[in-house]
Design an enzyme around this catalytic site. Structure first.
Site, PDB file in Angstrom:
ATOM      1  N   LYS A   1       0.855  -1.193   0.000  1.00  0.00           N
ATOM      2  CA  LYS A   1       0.000   0.000   0.000  1.00  0.00           C
ATOM      3  C   LYS A   1       0.883   1.231   0.000  1.00  0.00           C
ATOM      4  CE  LYS A   1      -4.431   1.087   0.175  1.00  0.00           C
ATOM      5  NZ  LYS A   1      -5.572   0.310  -0.352  1.00  0.00           N
TER       6      LYS A   1
HETATM    7  P1  NAD Z   1     -12.974   8.519  -2.914  1.00  0.00           P
HETATM    8  O1  NAD Z   1     -11.978   9.540  -2.570  1.00  0.00           O
HETATM    9  O2  NAD Z   1     -13.396   8.340  -4.315  1.00  0.00           O
HETATM   10  O3  NAD Z   1     -14.316   8.743  -2.072  1.00  0.00           O
HETATM   11  C1  NAD Z   1     -14.384   8.937  -0.707  1.00  0.00           C
HETATM   12  C2  NAD Z   1     -15.683   9.690  -0.430  1.00  0.00           C
HETATM   13  O4  NAD Z   1     -15.884   9.781   0.964  1.00  0.00           O
HETATM   14  C3  NAD Z   1     -15.674  11.109  -0.977  1.00  0.00           C
HETATM   15  O5  NAD Z   1     -16.895  11.356  -1.644  1.00  0.00           O
HETATM   16  C4  NAD Z   1     -15.523  11.963   0.272  1.00  0.00           C
HETATM   17  O6  NAD Z   1     -16.103  13.245   0.132  1.00  0.00           O
HETATM   18  C5  NAD Z   1     -16.234  11.116   1.288  1.00  0.00           C
HETATM   19  N1  NAD Z   1     -15.822  11.398   2.664  1.00  0.00           N
HETATM   20  C6  NAD Z   1     -14.578  11.720   3.117  1.00  0.00           C
HETATM   21  N2  NAD Z   1     -14.610  11.904   4.434  1.00  0.00           N
HETATM   22  C7  NAD Z   1     -15.883  11.689   4.830  1.00  0.00           C
HETATM   23  C8  NAD Z   1     -16.539  11.726   6.070  1.00  0.00           C
HETATM   24  N3  NAD Z   1     -15.898  12.041   7.194  1.00  0.00           N
HETATM   25  N4  NAD Z   1     -17.850  11.435   6.102  1.00  0.00           N
HETATM   26  C9  NAD Z   1     -18.527  11.110   4.984  1.00  0.00           C
HETATM   27  N5  NAD Z   1     -17.947  11.068   3.778  1.00  0.00           N
HETATM   28  C10 NAD Z   1     -16.639  11.354   3.700  1.00  0.00           C
HETATM   29  O7  NAD Z   1     -12.412   7.162  -2.288  1.00  0.00           O
HETATM   30  P2  NAD Z   1     -12.774   5.678  -2.699  1.00  0.00           P
HETATM   31  O8  NAD Z   1     -11.814   5.230  -3.715  1.00  0.00           O
HETATM   32  O9  NAD Z   1     -14.249   5.574  -2.944  1.00  0.00           O
HETATM   33  O10 NAD Z   1     -12.386   4.919  -1.347  1.00  0.00           O
HETATM   34  C11 NAD Z   1     -13.261   4.885  -0.223  1.00  0.00           C
HETATM   35  C12 NAD Z   1     -12.838   3.745   0.679  1.00  0.00           C
HETATM   36  O11 NAD Z   1     -12.844   2.524  -0.071  1.00  0.00           O
HETATM   37  C13 NAD Z   1     -11.420   3.849   1.266  1.00  0.00           C
HETATM   38  O12 NAD Z   1     -11.433   3.270   2.558  1.00  0.00           O
HETATM   39  C14 NAD Z   1     -10.592   2.997   0.337  1.00  0.00           C
HETATM   40  O13 NAD Z   1      -9.433   2.473   0.972  1.00  0.00           O
HETATM   41  C15 NAD Z   1     -11.580   1.896   0.024  1.00  0.00           C
HETATM   42  N6  NAD Z   1     -11.280   1.169  -1.218  1.00  0.00           N
HETATM   43  C16 NAD Z   1     -11.261   1.785  -2.423  1.00  0.00           C
HETATM   44  C17 NAD Z   1     -10.990   1.056  -3.582  1.00  0.00           C
HETATM   45  C18 NAD Z   1     -11.022   1.663  -4.952  1.00  0.00           C
HETATM   46  O14 NAD Z   1     -10.949   0.916  -5.937  1.00  0.00           O
HETATM   47  N7  NAD Z   1     -11.155   2.956  -5.096  1.00  0.00           N
HETATM   48  C19 NAD Z   1     -10.724  -0.314  -3.492  1.00  0.00           C
HETATM   49  C20 NAD Z   1     -10.749  -0.926  -2.237  1.00  0.00           C
HETATM   50  C21 NAD Z   1     -11.042  -0.178  -1.105  1.00  0.00           C
END
Ligand code: NAD
Length: 478
Positions: free
Chosen positions: A109
């Site tokens: 990571k």
């Molecule tokens: P992203 O940045 O696209 O989206 C995150 C969203 O959460 C944003 O809309 C943001 O405004 C919102 N947010 C941030 N802080 C917040 C809060 N305190 N309360 C409510 N909303 C809040 O990120 P993502 O890629 O969707 O990732 C989200 C989670 O999923 C992370 O934990 C990441 O590790 C996990 N994840 C993502 C992927 C991927 O393919 N993108 C894969 C596996 C896991």
């Protein structure tokens, strides 16, 4: 930002606690147990970029948890809270996640401490290229050693910059494009990667609801149709999960939580309209219709059937776990439930579909992208027309039958068109993801239901994953 109460273990400690709970039920030699648990290496880099007339210094990390299989795989996140502990916890989760969905990678990571919203696009490009340069020159970005992907705060655009930076540094590497996944389709990406993690959440829930005895443990019944959903974070993962569950499975989104507050409406909320509103205004406030509450995290405690935390870690913690009403939580984000909260929820009977499984759709499709890149051919290119030609033979025969039988039987009007079409890349990717999510869930559910000493899906998935990693180490003679 959610404050974790002081007595709460850190994210890294949470992952270790959950790991320890699982290995206590296994019969691993202590040395091997320790080898699997520890993080192999973490590289910290500080680099300067000249921005707005002065040099700004950034801190980034790339952590390699386990190299029992190579390349190692794991996203790069851009967020102000990024730190070594967090990156190492996430790298460990990647090891177990890859093992669980049988993606042949070790766990890694990366992260960069910055708030991407504070920078112009060209500034972000300079920062990303410099970070990629620092990692690539130490083989921490490499098609056969370490392959990053998007995570919080990064997406296709950043992955394209990273791929290009690597290619510039390795001009004769024929596999250069495989150095990172999550690229846009025109830059070596694969159809369906952007939606993959949210799609995986949908497929994971569908598979859960195909197991009535598991559904019953959550005190629920039936299928996804009509289930009330609250989603936190309408970013890549949360948006796609909410969109697919409402559009394709008949679920109803009754709550959406974003940085600036939450929207609640028992009658259901239009996910697409809210997403557009968030894109325009930066938040959910002032969205017409549903009730708005400023303290978004409070909405995690509202009545619903399925809670989908899809934003960040530790949002369900010792402080609020008692008040969580959802009987089923699917951890679309990494680490949204702390170890302390996990224990409270388990005692309450809440069923948690753990992050290791729930958000594995991203790495699964990343695996397909990497395979596509190293095989230099898009999925379906060789077989699609041949498949169509074979289908044509059957359709021709059925047509003869249709004519022969007259009114007694006829082909359904849309059968020919639907049956004739050979699968394109997107369909193949979705099919591969669906299969992966089903098989992985079945492995966890089998352990959950067959062992008296396993009372939850998280322990079950750790058991499945750790066993596979251990087998792999043993095969190496360790
Ligand atoms: P992203 O940045 O696209 O989206 C995150 C969203 O959460 C944003 O809309 C943001 O405004 C919102 N947010 C941030 N802080 C917040 C809060 N305190 N309360 C409510 N909303 C809040 O990120 P993502 O890629 O969707 O990732 C989200 C989670 O999923 C992370 O934990 C990441 O590790 C996990 N994840 C993502 C992927 C991927 O393919 N993108 C894969 C596996 C896991």
């Amino acid at each position: 930002m959610n404050q974790i109460p002081a007595r709460e273990p850190s994210f890294r400690e949470s992952v270790d606690l959950m790991f320890n709970r699982a290995v206590a039920l296994m019969d691993l030699p202590p040395g091997l147990e320790e080898k699997i648990r520890v993080c192999n290496a973490t590289y910290t880099v500080r680099f300067g970029v000249r921005l707005r007339g002065q040099i700004q210094t950034f801190t980034g990390y790339r952590s390699v948890h386990s190299e029992h299989m190579e390349p190692v795989k794991g996203g790069i996140r851009y967020a102000l809270g990024v730190n070594q502990d967090e990156v190492e916890a996430l790298a460990a989760l990647m090891t177990y996640k890859c093992a669980l969905v049988e993606a042949p990678f070790g766990g890694s990571k990366g992260g960069l401490c910055l708030d991407p919203r504070q920078y112009e696009e060209f500034e972000l490009e300079m920062i990303t290229r410099r970070f990629a340069y620092e990692l690539a020159k130490r083989d921490l970005i490499h098609p056969s050693q370490n392959v990053p992907a998007p995570d919080m705060g990064t997406g296709e655009r950043e992955m394209a910059w990273i791929a290009d930076q690597y290619a510039r540094m390795h001009t004769t590497d024929i596999n250069a494009r495989a150095c990172v996944t999550g690229k846009p389709p025109h830059a070596g990406g694969i159809s369906g990667r952007v939606e993959a993690t949210g799609r995986g959440v949908q497929y994971g829930l569908r598979e859960f609801f195909r197991h009535p005895q598991d559904v019953k443990k959550a005190g629920l019944s039936g299928k996804l149709d009509g289930k009330r959903v609250i989603v936190q974070g309408l970013g890549n993962v949360g948006y796609h999960a909410a969109k697919f569950l409402t559009e394709e499975d008949g679920a109803k989104v009754v709550g959406i939580i974003e940085r600036d507050g939450a929207l609640l409406d028992p009658a259901g909320i239009d996910v697409e309209a809210v997403k557009n509103h968030v894109m325009r205004s930066g938040g959910v406030n002032m969205f017409p219709g549903p009730r708005y509450i400023r303290e978004g995290a409070k909405a995690l405690e509202e009545e619903c059937d399925i809670l989908i935390p899809a934003a960040m870690e530790a949002v369900i913690n010792l402080e609020n776990a008692d008040r969580i009403k959802a009987p089923l939580i699917i951890e679309a984000a990494n680490g949204p439930v702390t170890a302390g909260a996990d224990e409270i929820l388990r005692k309450k009977g809440t069923v948690i579909i753990p992050d290791m499984y729930a958000n594995a759709g991203g790495v699964t499709v990343s695996y397909f992208e990497w395979v596509k890149n190293i095989s230099h051919i898009r999925f379906g290119r060789m077989g699609r027309r041949q498949e169509e030609a074979r289908h044509q033979l059957i359709v021709d025969e059925l047509r003869k039958l249709d004519e022969h039988l007259g009114d007694a039987w006829s082909m359904s009007p849309d059968f020919k068109g639907r049956y004739l079409r050979g699968a394109d890349e997107l369909e193949l990717v979705r099919s591969g993801l669906d299969d992966t999510m089903r098989v992985a869930y079945q492995a966890c559910s089998e352990v959950w239901n067959s062992r008296d000493d396993v009372s939850d899906l998280r322990t079950a998935s750790y058991l499945v994953a750790i066993d596979r990693v251990a087998t792999s180490y043993r095969a190496k003679g360790l």
